[in-house]
Design a protein around this motif. Structure first.
Motif, PDB file in Angstrom:
ATOM      1  N   MET A 283       0.909  -1.181   0.115  1.00  0.00           N
ATOM      2  CA  MET A 283       0.100   0.214  -0.174  1.00  0.00           C
ATOM      3  C   MET A 283       1.127   1.255  -0.034  1.00  0.00           C
ATOM      4  N   ALA A 284       0.267   2.302  -0.266  1.00  0.00           N
ATOM      5  CA  ALA A 284       0.837   3.596  -0.524  1.00  0.00           C
ATOM      6  C   ALA A 284       1.222   4.329   0.935  1.00  0.00           C
ATOM      7  N   THR A 285       2.197   4.852   1.296  1.00  0.00           N
ATOM      8  CA  THR A 285       2.387   5.445   2.555  1.00  0.00           C
ATOM      9  C   THR A 285       2.445   7.098   2.165  1.00  0.00           C
ATOM     10  N   GLU A 286       1.769   7.738   3.008  1.00  0.00           N
ATOM     11  CA  GLU A 286       1.821   9.209   2.971  1.00  0.00           C
ATOM     12  C   GLU A 286       2.867   9.965   3.889  1.00  0.00           C
ATOM     13  N   LYS A 287       3.566  10.842   3.351  1.00  0.00           N
ATOM     14  CA  LYS A 287       4.621  11.575   4.267  1.00  0.00           C
ATOM     15  C   LYS A 287       4.422  13.025   3.968  1.00  0.00           C
ATOM     16  N   LEU A 288       4.487  13.830   5.161  1.00  0.00           N
ATOM     17  CA  LEU A 288       4.463  15.228   5.040  1.00  0.00           C
ATOM     18  C   LEU A 288       5.849  15.636   5.339  1.00  0.00           C
ATOM     19  N   VAL A 289       6.369  16.355   4.121  1.00  0.00           N
ATOM     20  CA  VAL A 289       7.586  16.829   4.370  1.00  0.00           C
ATOM     21  C   VAL A 289       7.638  18.130   4.397  1.00  0.00           C
ATOM     22  N   VAL A 290       8.629  18.875   5.463  1.00  0.00           N
ATOM     23  CA  VAL A 290       8.549  20.199   5.655  1.00  0.00           C
ATOM     24  C   VAL A 290       9.095  21.053   4.623  1.00  0.00           C
ATOM     25  N   ILE A 291       8.618  22.047   4.215  1.00  0.00           N
ATOM     26  CA  ILE A 291       9.016  23.007   3.108  1.00  0.00           C
ATOM     27  C   ILE A 291       9.577  24.196   3.720  1.00  0.00           C
ATOM     28  N   LYS A 292       9.022  24.547   4.782  1.00  0.00           N
ATOM     29  CA  LYS A 292       9.220  25.946   5.501  1.00  0.00           C
ATOM     30  C   LYS A 292       8.983  25.756   6.965  1.00  0.00           C
ATOM     31  N   GLU A 293      10.092  26.010   7.720  1.00  0.00           N
ATOM     32  CA  GLU A 293       9.678  26.409   9.212  1.00  0.00           C
ATOM     33  C   GLU A 293      10.437  27.640   9.666  1.00  0.00           C
ATOM     34  N   THR A 294       9.693  28.225  10.665  1.00  0.00           N
ATOM     35  CA  THR A 294      10.045  29.581  11.182  1.00  0.00           C
ATOM     36  C   THR A 294       9.778  29.823  12.524  1.00  0.00           C
ATOM     37  N   ASP A 295      10.457  30.273  13.269  1.00  0.00           N
ATOM     38  CA  ASP A 295      10.050  30.836  14.681  1.00  0.00           C
ATOM     39  C   ASP A 295       9.384  32.302  14.677  1.00  0.00           C
ATOM     40  N   LEU A 296       8.180  32.291  15.328  1.00  0.00           N
ATOM     41  CA  LEU A 296       7.520  33.565  15.346  1.00  0.00           C
ATOM     42  C   LEU A 296       7.792  34.357  16.614  1.00  0.00           C
ATOM     43  N   SER A 297       7.684  35.577  16.814  1.00  0.00           N
ATOM     44  CA  SER A 297       7.884  36.180  18.055  1.00  0.00           C
ATOM     45  C   SER A 297       6.674  36.786  18.618  1.00  0.00           C
ATOM     46  N   ASN A 298       5.308  36.095  18.047  1.00  0.00           N
ATOM     47  CA  ASN A 298       3.976  36.332  18.485  1.00  0.00           C
ATOM     48  C   ASN A 298       3.723  35.785  19.683  1.00  0.00           C
ATOM     49  N   ASN A 299       2.779  36.486  20.638  1.00  0.00           N
ATOM     50  CA  ASN A 299       2.582  35.779  21.815  1.00  0.00           C
ATOM     51  C   ASN A 299       1.474  34.526  21.471  1.00  0.00           C
ATOM     52  N   CYS A 300       1.757  33.314  22.566  1.00  0.00           N
ATOM     53  CA  CYS A 300       0.847  32.296  22.342  1.00  0.00           C
ATOM     54  C   CYS A 300      -0.539  32.794  23.005  1.00  0.00           C
ATOM     55  N   PRO A 301      -1.625  32.396  22.297  1.00  0.00           N
ATOM     56  CA  PRO A 301      -2.785  32.906  23.074  1.00  0.00           C
ATOM     57  C   PRO A 301      -3.137  31.918  24.418  1.00  0.00           C
ATOM     58  N   GLU A 302      -2.512  31.032  24.508  1.00  0.00           N
ATOM     59  CA  GLU A 302      -2.700  29.985  25.811  1.00  0.00           C
ATOM     60  C   GLU A 302      -1.751  30.389  26.867  1.00  0.00           C
ATOM     61  N   CYS A 303      -0.367  30.539  26.605  1.00  0.00           N
ATOM     62  CA  CYS A 303       0.243  30.785  27.942  1.00  0.00           C
ATOM     63  C   CYS A 303       1.158  32.159  27.626  1.00  0.00           C
ATOM     64  N   PHE A 304       0.790  32.836  26.732  1.00  0.00           N
ATOM     65  CA  PHE A 304       1.541  34.220  26.655  1.00  0.00           C
ATOM     66  C   PHE A 304       2.799  34.442  26.463  1.00  0.00           C
ATOM     67  N   ASN A 305       3.364  33.125  26.068  1.00  0.00           N
ATOM     68  CA  ASN A 305       4.966  33.178  25.875  1.00  0.00           C
ATOM     69  C   ASN A 305       5.149  33.444  24.494  1.00  0.00           C
ATOM     70  N   GLN A 306       6.540  33.812  24.058  1.00  0.00           N
ATOM     71  CA  GLN A 306       6.785  34.331  22.577  1.00  0.00           C
ATOM     72  C   GLN A 306       7.708  33.289  21.815  1.00  0.00           C
ATOM     73  N   ASN A 307       7.309  31.905  21.890  1.00  0.00           N
ATOM     74  CA  ASN A 307       7.951  31.106  21.509  1.00  0.00           C
ATOM     75  C   ASN A 307       7.231  30.020  20.538  1.00  0.00           C
TER      76      ASN A 307
END
Length: 118
Positions: free
Chosen positions: A1-25
């Motif tokens: 059977m065919a296997t599906e894989k998600l390949v990362v094309i772009k990854e970046t860190d954001l400096s916005n606040n998290c809506p849950e814990c208000f941290n900037q990571n």
């Protein structure tokens, strides 16, 4: 059977606040779907994304996005260029096609010489 894989094309860190814990990571990742099978490898045009907080580990879904997160997301979405959709055959596919052609050619030859009757 065919296997599906998600390949990362772009990854970046954001400096916005998290809506849950208000941290900037926050980490924004774009994925492209690839399908691997025994006879072919297909790159699809389907692109997905995910925003995760590095501190609390929670996924940030679009319903919880602030206006700042939404603006940053659209900016990075334009920068994430996926590979073109393609279909590549494996060597097993070409070997099978070659064997089938050889078998058909042998059958036609034997039938034309009268060594094979139906």
């Amino acid at each position: 059977m065919a296997t599906e894989k998600l390949v990362v094309i772009k990854e970046t860190d954001l400096s916005n606040n998290c809506p849950e814990c208000f941290n900037q990571n926050l980490k924004l990742t774009f994925y492209q779907k690839h399908v691997y099978a025994k006879l072919f490898h297909r790159t699809t045009s389907q692109v997905t994304n995910q925003i995760v907080c590095s501190k609390c580990g929670s996924d940030i879904y679009p319903a919880k996005w602030t206006d700042d997160i939404e603006r940053i997301f659209t900016y990075y979405q334009k920068m994430a260029t996926p590979e073109k959709s393609s279909l590549k055959f494996t060597s097993l596919f070409y070997i099978l096609i070659f064997v089938i052609i050889i078998l058909i050619g042998t059958g036609v030859y034997l039938f034309s010489e009268g060594l094979l009757t139906i």
